[in-house]
Scaffold this motif. Structure first.
Motif, PDB file in Angstrom:
ATOM      1  N   LYS A   1       0.838  -1.157  -0.145  1.00 49.83           N
ATOM      2  CA  LYS A   1      -0.033   0.197   0.073  1.00 49.83           C
ATOM      3  C   LYS A   1       0.919   1.402   0.211  1.00 49.83           C
ATOM      4  CE  LYS A   1      -4.133  -1.757   1.994  1.00 49.83           C
ATOM      5  NZ  LYS A   1      -5.115  -1.696   3.297  1.00 49.83           N
ATOM      6  N   LEU A   2       1.970   1.091   0.742  1.00 46.94           N
ATOM      7  CA  LEU A   2       2.765   2.476   0.574  1.00 46.94           C
ATOM      8  C   LEU A   2       3.235   3.077  -0.613  1.00 46.94           C
ATOM      9  CD1 LEU A   2       4.648   2.054   4.047  1.00 46.94           C
ATOM     10  CD2 LEU A   2       2.864   3.768   3.343  1.00 46.94           C
ATOM     11  N   ILE A   3       3.662   1.875  -1.302  1.00 47.65           N
ATOM     12  CA  ILE A   3       4.328   2.151  -2.954  1.00 47.65           C
ATOM     13  C   ILE A   3       2.821   2.600  -3.535  1.00 47.65           C
ATOM     14  CG2 ILE A   3       4.928   1.113  -4.861  1.00 47.65           C
ATOM     15  CD1 ILE A   3       6.637  -0.794  -3.309  1.00 47.65           C
ATOM     16  N   LEU A   4       1.760   2.081  -3.759  1.00 48.50           N
ATOM     17  CA  LEU A   4       0.748   2.667  -4.238  1.00 48.50           C
ATOM     18  C   LEU A   4       0.482   4.134  -3.887  1.00 48.50           C
ATOM     19  CD1 LEU A   4      -1.552  -0.509  -4.250  1.00 48.50           C
ATOM     20  CD2 LEU A   4      -0.406   0.490  -6.295  1.00 48.50           C
ATOM     21  N   ILE A   5       0.567   4.289  -2.364  1.00 45.35           N
ATOM     22  CA  ILE A   5       0.218   5.820  -2.005  1.00 45.35           C
ATOM     23  C   ILE A   5       1.293   6.718  -2.439  1.00 45.35           C
ATOM     24  CG2 ILE A   5       0.413   6.978   0.171  1.00 45.35           C
ATOM     25  CD1 ILE A   5      -0.943   4.696   1.585  1.00 45.35           C
ATOM     26  N   MET A   6       2.419   6.185  -2.821  1.00 43.56           N
ATOM     27  CA  MET A   6       3.446   7.034  -3.327  1.00 43.56           C
ATOM     28  C   MET A   6       3.301   7.433  -4.789  1.00 43.56           C
ATOM     29  SD  MET A   6       6.858   5.359  -1.242  1.00 43.56           S
ATOM     30  CE  MET A   6       7.603   5.585  -2.587  1.00 43.56           C
ATOM     31  N   ARG A   7       2.778   6.544  -5.494  1.00 49.39           N
ATOM     32  CA  ARG A   7       2.919   6.597  -6.834  1.00 49.39           C
ATOM     33  C   ARG A   7       1.469   6.959  -7.529  1.00 49.39           C
ATOM     34  NH1 ARG A   7       7.910   6.317  -7.097  1.00 49.39           N
ATOM     35  NH2 ARG A   7       8.873   4.368  -7.213  1.00 49.39           N
ATOM     36  N   SER A   8       0.455   6.856  -6.775  1.00 54.19           N
ATOM     37  CA  SER A   8      -0.979   7.176  -7.337  1.00 54.19           C
ATOM     38  C   SER A   8      -1.876   7.988  -6.556  1.00 54.19           C
ATOM     39  CB  SER A   8      -1.504   5.835  -7.557  1.00 54.19           C
ATOM     40  OG  SER A   8      -3.050   5.900  -7.919  1.00 54.19           O
ATOM     41  N   GLU A   9      -2.169   8.948  -7.168  1.00 54.31           N
ATOM     42  CA  GLU A   9      -3.150  10.043  -6.530  1.00 54.31           C
ATOM     43  C   GLU A   9      -4.652   9.192  -5.947  1.00 54.31           C
ATOM     44  OE1 GLU A   9      -3.180  13.075  -5.302  1.00 54.31           O
ATOM     45  OE2 GLU A   9      -1.052  13.028  -5.897  1.00 54.31           O
ATOM     46  N   LEU A  10      -4.960   8.102  -6.923  1.00 50.82           N
ATOM     47  CA  LEU A  10      -5.972   7.491  -6.739  1.00 50.82           C
ATOM     48  C   LEU A  10      -6.014   6.520  -5.537  1.00 50.82           C
ATOM     49  CD1 LEU A  10      -8.855   5.993  -7.907  1.00 50.82           C
ATOM     50  CD2 LEU A  10      -7.345   4.342  -8.779  1.00 50.82           C
ATOM     51  N   TYR A  11      -4.996   5.737  -5.386  1.00 48.76           N
ATOM     52  CA  TYR A  11      -4.789   4.832  -4.233  1.00 48.76           C
ATOM     53  C   TYR A  11      -4.609   5.743  -3.060  1.00 48.76           C
ATOM     54  CZ  TYR A  11      -5.161   1.052  -7.182  1.00 48.76           C
ATOM     55  OH  TYR A  11      -5.543   0.206  -8.067  1.00 48.76           O
ATOM     56  N   ARG A  12      -3.713   6.683  -3.113  1.00 45.15           N
ATOM     57  CA  ARG A  12      -3.525   7.689  -1.860  1.00 45.15           C
ATOM     58  C   ARG A  12      -4.891   8.131  -1.440  1.00 45.15           C
ATOM     59  NH1 ARG A  12      -0.376  11.710  -4.032  1.00 45.15           N
ATOM     60  NH2 ARG A  12       1.291  10.325  -3.852  1.00 45.15           N
ATOM     61  N   GLY A  13      -5.701   8.538  -2.097  1.00 50.65           N
ATOM     62  CA  GLY A  13      -7.086   9.123  -1.734  1.00 50.65           C
ATOM     63  C   GLY A  13      -7.919   7.988  -1.115  1.00 50.65           C
ATOM     64  N   MET A  14      -7.727   6.774  -1.692  1.00 50.44           N
ATOM     65  CA  MET A  14      -8.560   5.521  -1.540  1.00 50.44           C
ATOM     66  C   MET A  14      -8.005   5.318   0.044  1.00 50.44           C
ATOM     67  SD  MET A  14      -8.672   1.835  -3.004  1.00 50.44           S
ATOM     68  CE  MET A  14      -9.000   2.577  -4.815  1.00 50.44           C
ATOM     69  N   PHE A  15      -6.688   5.106   0.127  1.00 50.32           N
ATOM     70  CA  PHE A  15      -6.280   4.510   1.455  1.00 50.32           C
ATOM     71  C   PHE A  15      -6.382   5.593   2.621  1.00 50.32           C
ATOM     72  CE2 PHE A  15      -3.473   1.817  -1.470  1.00 50.32           C
ATOM     73  CZ  PHE A  15      -4.502   0.792  -1.258  1.00 50.32           C
TER      74      PHE A  15
ATOM     75  N   ASP B   1      -4.451   7.912 -16.533  1.00 53.58           N
ATOM     76  CA  ASP B   1      -5.513   8.537 -16.127  1.00 53.58           C
ATOM     77  C   ASP B   1      -6.527   7.846 -14.953  1.00 53.58           C
ATOM     78  OD1 ASP B   1      -5.157  10.378 -17.966  1.00 53.58           O
ATOM     79  OD2 ASP B   1      -6.651   9.760 -19.402  1.00 53.58           O
ATOM     80  N   TYR B   2      -6.812   6.698 -15.270  1.00 53.41           N
ATOM     81  CA  TYR B   2      -7.237   5.673 -14.183  1.00 53.41           C
ATOM     82  C   TYR B   2      -6.431   5.802 -12.570  1.00 53.41           C
ATOM     83  CZ  TYR B   2     -10.056   2.205 -11.539  1.00 53.41           C
ATOM     84  OH  TYR B   2     -10.586   1.766 -10.639  1.00 53.41           O
ATOM     85  N   PHE B   3      -5.265   5.296 -12.757  1.00 52.77           N
ATOM     86  CA  PHE B   3      -4.393   5.245 -11.672  1.00 52.77           C
ATOM     87  C   PHE B   3      -4.191   6.654 -11.136  1.00 52.77           C
ATOM     88  CE2 PHE B   3      -2.949   1.059 -13.047  1.00 52.77           C
ATOM     89  CZ  PHE B   3      -2.862   0.395 -11.862  1.00 52.77           C
ATOM     90  N   GLN B   4      -4.498   7.609 -12.043  1.00 52.88           N
ATOM     91  CA  GLN B   4      -3.826   9.153 -11.626  1.00 52.88           C
ATOM     92  C   GLN B   4      -2.538   9.195 -11.371  1.00 52.88           C
ATOM     93  OE1 GLN B   4      -6.749  10.752  -8.583  1.00 52.88           O
ATOM     94  NE2 GLN B   4      -8.587   9.721  -9.584  1.00 52.88           N
ATOM     95  N   LEU B   5      -1.885   8.868 -12.158  1.00 48.23           N
ATOM     96  CA  LEU B   5      -0.264   8.839 -12.181  1.00 48.23           C
ATOM     97  C   LEU B   5       0.317  10.038 -13.124  1.00 48.23           C
ATOM     98  CD1 LEU B   5       0.312   5.087 -13.070  1.00 48.23           C
ATOM     99  CD2 LEU B   5       0.610   6.298 -10.934  1.00 48.23           C
ATOM    100  N   ASN B   6      -0.603  11.087 -13.368  1.00 45.13           N
ATOM    101  CA  ASN B   6       0.062  12.007 -13.990  1.00 45.13           C
ATOM    102  C   ASN B   6       1.017  13.111 -13.312  1.00 45.13           C
ATOM    103  OD1 ASN B   6      -1.747  11.377 -16.421  1.00 45.13           O
ATOM    104  ND2 ASN B   6      -3.455  12.524 -15.124  1.00 45.13           N
ATOM    105  N   GLN B   7       0.847  12.886 -11.982  1.00 44.48           N
ATOM    106  CA  GLN B   7       1.903  13.713 -11.132  1.00 44.48           C
ATOM    107  C   GLN B   7       3.161  13.103 -10.846  1.00 44.48           C
ATOM    108  OE1 GLN B   7       0.734  16.736 -10.419  1.00 44.48           O
ATOM    109  NE2 GLN B   7      -1.263  16.068 -11.627  1.00 44.48           N
ATOM    110  N   THR B   8       3.443  12.072 -11.318  1.00 43.07           N
ATOM    111  CA  THR B   8       4.686  11.450 -10.998  1.00 43.07           C
ATOM    112  C   THR B   8       5.840  11.917 -11.965  1.00 43.07           C
ATOM    113  OG1 THR B   8       4.354   9.679 -12.901  1.00 43.07           O
ATOM    114  CG2 THR B   8       3.551   9.007 -10.530  1.00 43.07           C
ATOM    115  N   ASN B   9       6.879  12.017 -11.293  1.00 45.43           N
ATOM    116  CA  ASN B   9       8.022  12.644 -12.010  1.00 45.43           C
ATOM    117  C   ASN B   9       9.239  11.510 -12.014  1.00 45.43           C
ATOM    118  OD1 ASN B   9       9.899  14.383 -13.167  1.00 45.43           O
ATOM    119  ND2 ASN B   9       9.949  15.626 -11.169  1.00 45.43           N
ATOM    120  N   PRO B  10       9.522  11.083 -13.088  1.00 52.93           N
ATOM    121  CA  PRO B  10       9.243  11.566 -14.290  1.00 52.93           C
ATOM    122  C   PRO B  10       7.909  10.977 -14.733  1.00 52.93           C
ATOM    123  CG  PRO B  10      10.871   9.781 -14.644  1.00 52.93           C
ATOM    124  CD  PRO B  10      10.740  10.201 -13.074  1.00 52.93           C
ATOM    125  N   ASN B  11       7.269  11.640 -15.638  1.00 53.48           N
ATOM    126  CA  ASN B  11       6.008  11.299 -16.201  1.00 53.48           C
ATOM    127  C   ASN B  11       5.927  10.090 -17.167  1.00 53.48           C
ATOM    128  OD1 ASN B  11       3.709  11.282 -18.353  1.00 53.48           O
ATOM    129  ND2 ASN B  11       2.964  13.036 -16.956  1.00 53.48           N
TER     130      ASN B  11
END
Length: 120
Positions: free
Chosen positions: A26-40, A93-103
């Protein structure tokens, strides 16, 4: 910054693909995805037995996401095609990974362009 506390029994999150289940920390998903961050981090949502189905993604596209989520890099062994780029765009778009760097999408486009230049 909000502190994240996870129950000892809830470290992993199951992502389901067809008949196979993948466990992601879960911590990796929280770090990488806005979707999972919001969910958890949501206090109103029941997160205990959450399963997400990504059966619509091809195996190659899912491998790209799986590798990206863990390493923040693209798998070198996969040939990038227009179909993979289209699927990945939907997945980003689904994972909401747009904010990751690099893209991720920009890196896939660059790899696709480099592959095509090298073939010519």
């Amino acid at each position: 910054m909000k502190r994240i506390y996870l129950n000892e029994n809830e470290k992993d999150f199951i992502i389901e693909r067809k008949e196979k289940e993948y466990k992601f920390p879960k911590l990796i998903l929280i770090m990488r995805s806005e979707l999972y961050r919001g969910m958890f981090l949501s206090v109103t949502e029941d997160k205990s037995n959450k399963v997400t189905d990504y059966s619509e993604l091809s195996n190659k596209s899912f491998q790209i996401f799986e590798y990206w989520i863990y390493s923040n890099q693209i798998i070198n062994e996969i040939q990038i095609t227009q179909e993979i780029i289209n699927e990945t765009k939907k997945g980003i778009d689904y994972f909401q990974l747009n904010q990751t760097n690099p893209n991720l999408f920009d890196l896939l486009i660059n790899k696709f362009n480099n592959q095509n230049q090298n073939q010519n």
